[in-house]
Design an enzyme around this catalytic site. Structure first.
Site, PDB file in Angstrom:
ATOM      1  N   CYS A   2     -49.674 -11.273-104.319  1.00  0.00           N
ATOM      2  CA  CYS A   2     -48.855 -10.214-104.922  1.00  0.00           C
ATOM      3  C   CYS A   2     -49.390  -9.813-106.292  1.00  0.00           C
ATOM      4  O   CYS A   2     -50.115 -10.567-106.932  1.00  0.00           O
ATOM      5  CB  CYS A   2     -47.443 -10.720-105.105  1.00  0.00           C
ATOM      6  SG  CYS A   2     -46.746 -11.405-103.629  1.00  0.00           S
ATOM      7  N   ARG A  27     -55.691  -6.858-104.479  1.00  0.00           N
ATOM      8  CA  ARG A  27     -55.130  -8.178-104.150  1.00  0.00           C
ATOM      9  C   ARG A  27     -54.447  -8.167-102.784  1.00  0.00           C
ATOM     10  O   ARG A  27     -54.127  -9.218-102.247  1.00  0.00           O
ATOM     11  CB  ARG A  27     -54.102  -8.598-105.215  1.00  0.00           C
ATOM     12  CG  ARG A  27     -54.717  -8.754-106.595  1.00  0.00           C
ATOM     13  CD  ARG A  27     -53.649  -8.912-107.659  1.00  0.00           C
ATOM     14  NE  ARG A  27     -52.913 -10.150-107.558  1.00  0.00           N
ATOM     15  CZ  ARG A  27     -53.253 -11.278-108.140  1.00  0.00           C
ATOM     16  NH1 ARG A  27     -54.332 -11.333-108.870  1.00  0.00           N
ATOM     17  NH2 ARG A  27     -52.516 -12.355-108.008  1.00  0.00           N
ATOM     18  N   ASN A 101     -44.576 -13.791-108.114  1.00  0.00           N
ATOM     19  CA  ASN A 101     -45.769 -14.108-107.335  1.00  0.00           C
ATOM     20  C   ASN A 101     -45.817 -15.616-107.213  1.00  0.00           C
ATOM     21  O   ASN A 101     -45.750 -16.314-108.223  1.00  0.00           O
ATOM     22  CB  ASN A 101     -47.014 -13.561-108.059  1.00  0.00           C
ATOM     23  CG  ASN A 101     -48.302 -13.954-107.370  1.00  0.00           C
ATOM     24  OD1 ASN A 101     -48.288 -14.402-106.222  1.00  0.00           O
ATOM     25  ND2 ASN A 101     -49.406 -13.797-108.066  1.00  0.00           N
ATOM     26  N   GLY A 102     -45.898 -16.141-105.993  1.00  0.00           N
ATOM     27  CA  GLY A 102     -45.914 -17.595-105.796  1.00  0.00           C
ATOM     28  C   GLY A 102     -45.069 -17.960-104.597  1.00  0.00           C
ATOM     29  O   GLY A 102     -44.714 -17.095-103.791  1.00  0.00           O
ATOM     30  N   GLU A 480     -74.299 -13.981 -90.456  1.00  0.00           N
ATOM     31  CA  GLU A 480     -73.589 -12.812 -90.982  1.00  0.00           C
ATOM     32  C   GLU A 480     -74.142 -12.351 -92.320  1.00  0.00           C
ATOM     33  O   GLU A 480     -74.271 -11.155 -92.561  1.00  0.00           O
ATOM     34  CB  GLU A 480     -72.107 -13.165 -91.224  1.00  0.00           C
ATOM     35  CG  GLU A 480     -71.265 -13.306 -90.011  1.00  0.00           C
ATOM     36  CD  GLU A 480     -69.817 -13.558 -90.387  1.00  0.00           C
ATOM     37  OE1 GLU A 480     -69.516 -14.670 -90.862  1.00  0.00           O
ATOM     38  OE2 GLU A 480     -68.992 -12.655 -90.210  1.00  0.00           O
ATOM     39  N   LYS A 595     -64.330  -6.106 -91.379  1.00  0.00           N
ATOM     40  CA  LYS A 595     -63.425  -7.221 -91.702  1.00  0.00           C
ATOM     41  C   LYS A 595     -62.436  -7.456 -90.569  1.00  0.00           C
ATOM     42  O   LYS A 595     -62.154  -8.585 -90.209  1.00  0.00           O
ATOM     43  CB  LYS A 595     -62.685  -6.914 -93.009  1.00  0.00           C
ATOM     44  CG  LYS A 595     -61.754  -8.030 -93.458  1.00  0.00           C
ATOM     45  CD  LYS A 595     -62.536  -9.270 -93.853  1.00  0.00           C
ATOM     46  CE  LYS A 595     -61.660 -10.486 -94.057  1.00  0.00           C
ATOM     47  NZ  LYS A 595     -62.427 -11.739 -93.942  1.00  0.00           N
TER      48      LYS A 595
HETATM   49  O1  M6R Z   1     -59.034 -11.664 -88.267  1.00  0.00           O
HETATM   50  P1  M6R Z   1     -59.515 -12.651 -87.249  1.00  0.00           P
HETATM   51  O2  M6R Z   1     -59.461 -14.045 -87.719  1.00  0.00           O
HETATM   52  O3  M6R Z   1     -58.849 -12.488 -85.918  1.00  0.00           O
HETATM   53  O4  M6R Z   1     -61.042 -12.273 -87.053  1.00  0.00           O
HETATM   54  C1  M6R Z   1     -61.833 -12.917 -86.104  1.00  0.00           C
HETATM   55  C2  M6R Z   1     -63.303 -12.644 -86.333  1.00  0.00           C
HETATM   56  O5  M6R Z   1     -63.564 -11.276 -86.205  1.00  0.00           O
HETATM   57  C3  M6R Z   1     -63.761 -13.123 -87.710  1.00  0.00           C
HETATM   58  O6  M6R Z   1     -63.494 -14.475 -87.906  1.00  0.00           O
HETATM   59  C4  M6R Z   1     -65.276 -12.884 -87.886  1.00  0.00           C
HETATM   60  O7  M6R Z   1     -65.985 -13.732 -87.033  1.00  0.00           O
HETATM   61  C5  M6R Z   1     -65.662 -13.080 -89.349  1.00  0.00           C
HETATM   62  N1  M6R Z   1     -66.527 -12.040 -89.771  1.00  0.00           N
HETATM   63  C6  M6R Z   1     -66.320 -14.377 -89.595  1.00  0.00           C
HETATM   64  O8  M6R Z   1     -66.793 -14.516 -90.891  1.00  0.00           O
END
Ligand code: M6R
Length: 600
Positions: A2, A27, A101-102, A480, A595
């Site tokens: 938060c 954040r 926050n906490g 990665e 992500k």
């Molecule tokens: O959000 P999720 O944990 O479901 O995501 C799963 C994978 O896409 C995720 O862990 C991916 O392998 C990452 N880039 C690993 O660093």
């Protein structure tokens, strides 16, 4: 997590607070709110979603000068993201408003006690109890300042608090314990914020509050006790300030792990029991389960592989782990009395969500282990546990992984009936945050090693038993971030094929702690050595033998075997990070990756 912002001074505090909250957006948050004063008194405005929704609601409103303004961006932990759960929260008489926050660990107890004395709660949050607790303390004819201090003595957990009492609108009260809070100082104005990001360009001086410090701010002065923080210059651009002292989010998140692991245990891990509130409403069903299936992707899948070992060894429940992308298309047999546990940082991964819907369609007991509160997986599972690790911004999952492992340990302990190992494990879990801290301190040495190994394009990662999934995770991190070939293997599998790859240009990173499979690992390393392979070992502090076999060694503290991956993965993450940096990669946003993988 938060974000908190507060302002007191001659300018339009509402605009200032909204702008500060905007700078804290990184954040992560899912709702927002502000408290300010207009000619008709205190005004509380909150909304679900992004700050522009809140700004629209506020229109051209402005706040009266010299009176308190506080604001908050909430990243949900207790209670789904909605307007009611958004901060600031208030007491029964709407005289005390606060942003927090906490995590308040004893909020359920306090809520029960306060309910008995007539307090009525409007949200599902742990935060709201603090407003009612202060209100209760005010009944003993204490000054507000004293009532606030008394209330804090009854709260167990972590907090950064910005509090406004409508009888003293010219003050913002604050307190800090365990969560970050800073004060910005300018000419006849004070700012309160979660971190310096929010104050860059506004305040010239800044005070970092320490745990236990509290007090109040007004346009004409301030009071801070019981000790005084140091006043420092603030010379940061908002961009620099976001990452704090770190050049990238990935290394920032790696460094946060002592706290995120502690947060995973907060209010859940006790000497003789584990409390997982999110599983309580399915406790009776859980008692009957005979099998567990864990379903996840990527790093979360690796956490699941460790979960399998923990659930079998600690809780004695047969467990199977399946990649979500496989599960969704397989004609798998779902035996009766099986619980399906879905692990996901984002809670939105398309394959995991599709697998969950399939399991729900088959009437399985579905459980979630999710970091993002209110996400699709959290909503659609029948029960679950949140990570409380805060938003993860770097694409490579780091702090979410160790948080997942920590909670899988808790789930195993929660489900364990008569395990002798239980007490021992619970005790050691409590020591893990400090041991992670010790491991992170070796960052400088790992950086040098990453540079040394930077020229190689192929890596073997080896581990056995608990360290096999950790080896898989180490290899994934290096792929990665380093964009190199990295194979994660169970060390015993080496001679069944992969050893053919080994030569002087194909180094091995081996997880070789002093544990039940130590001698087996040593034999594997001898085989690699004989074939001219270079070895970088992650080993236990005090192991003298390993330095004679491996070319390089990174030492980690001794811990119980099931917990070794929680420590071993730290140098693997740091190694991948510096390897990527040395090769000039965008480590926070590595090529071709997202992500949150919300498409198939
Ligand atoms: O959000 P999720 O944990 O479901 O995501 C799963 C994978 O896409 C995720 O862990 C991916 O392998 C990452 N880039 C690993 O660093």
């Amino acid at each position: 997590m938060c974000g908190i912002a507060g302002y007191i001074g001659e300018k339009d505090g509402l605009k200032i607070v909204l702008d500060r909250l905007k700078l804290l957006e990184y954040r992560g948050y899912d709702s927002a709110g502000v408290l300010f004063f207009s000619n008709t008194g205190a005004k509380l405005k909150k909304s679900k979603g992004k700050l522009n929704v809140l700004s629209k609601k506020l229109g051209s409103t402005s706040a009266l000068p010299l009176l308190a303004v506080i604001g908050h961006t909430r990243w949900a932990t207790h209670g789904i993201p909605n307007e009611k759960n958004a901060h600031p929260h208030t007491d029964c008489n709407k005289k005390i408003f606060l942003a927090h926050n906490g995590i308040i660990e004893n909020y359920q107890e306090l809520r029960q006690q306060l309910s008995k004395t007539g307090h009525v709660f409007k949200s599902q949050t742990d935060t709201e109890i603090i407003a009612h607790l202060i209100e209760e303390c005010c009944k003993s004819n204490l000054s507000f300042e004293k009532a606030f201090e008394t209330a804090l003595t009854k709260v167990v957990g972590a907090y950064a608090l910005a509090v406004v009492y409508t009888d003293e609108p010219e003050r913002i009260y604050f307190a800090k314990l365990g969560s970050p809070l800073i004060i910005g100082v300018a000419e006849k104005e004070y700012f309160l914020a979660s971190d310096p990001t929010a104050l860059a360009g506004m305040a010239k001086k800044i005070m970092y509050l320490k745990d236990g410090q509290r007090g109040w701010l007004s346009a004409s002065g301030h009071k801070i006790g019981p000790t005084r923080p140091k006043m420092e210059n603030l010379n940061l651009s908002p961009e620099q300030a976001q990452k704090g002292k770190f050049p990238h989010f990935m290394i920032k998140e790696i460094s946060e792990q002592p706290e995120t692991v502690r947060d995973a245990f907060r209010g859940r891990l006790f000497a003789n029991r584990v409390k997982l509130g999110g599983l309580e409403n399915v406790a009776r069903e859980l008692e009957k389960i005979k099998r567990i299936e864990i379903i996840a992707c990527g790093t979360s899948y690796h956490a699941g592989l460790l979960g399998e070992l923990l659930l079998e060894e600690i809780a004695g429940i047969p467990t199977k782990v399946i990649e979500a992308s496989e599960y969704r298309y397989r004609d798998n047999v779902l035996s009766p009395m099986t619980a399906c546990l879905f692990i996901s940082q984002s809670g939105e991964t398309a394959d995991t969500l599709a697998a969950l819907r399939k399991a729900n369609g088959r009437k399985a007991l579905t459980l979630g282990l999710v970091n993002t509160v209110g996400s699709a997986i959290a909503r659609e599972t029948k029960a679950g546990v949140y990570n409380h690790a805060g938003p993860e911004i770097g694409v490579a999952s780091t702090k979410a992984f160790t948080s997942q492992l920590s909670i899988l340990n808790l789930i195993a302990l929660f489900l364990a009936k008569n395990s002798r190992k239980r007490k021992l494990l619970a005790r050691e879990l409590n020591l893990i945050p400090e041991k992670i801290k010790t491991t992170i301190k070796d960052g400088g040495k790992i950086k040098l090693l990453a540079k040394k190994y930077q020229k190689y394009n192929n890596f073997m990662f080896l581990g056995r038993k608990y360290n096999y999934p950790a080896a898989l995770e180490g290899a994934l991190k290096l792929k990665e971030i380093g964009y190199v070939h990295a194979e994660g293997k169970a060390a015993g599998e080496l001679k069944h094929g992969p050893i053919a790859l080994i030569d002087k240009d194909f180094p091995t990173i081996a997880l070789v702690n002093k544990n039940s499979v130590y001698e087996k690992m040593i034999s594997n390393l001898e085989e690699i050595k004989t074939r001219g392979g270079r070895i970088l070992a992650i080993a236990t502090i005090g192991d003298k033998k390993i330095s004679k076999i491996a070319d390089d060694v990174i030492y980690v503290p001794k811990t119980l075997e099931p917990l070794e991956p929680l420590l071993n993965v730290i140098p693997l993450q740091i190694f991948a990070y510096y390897f990527g940096v040395a090769r000039g990669h965008d480590v926070d946003k590595p090529r071709n990756l997202a992500k949150s993988v919300t498409v198939e």
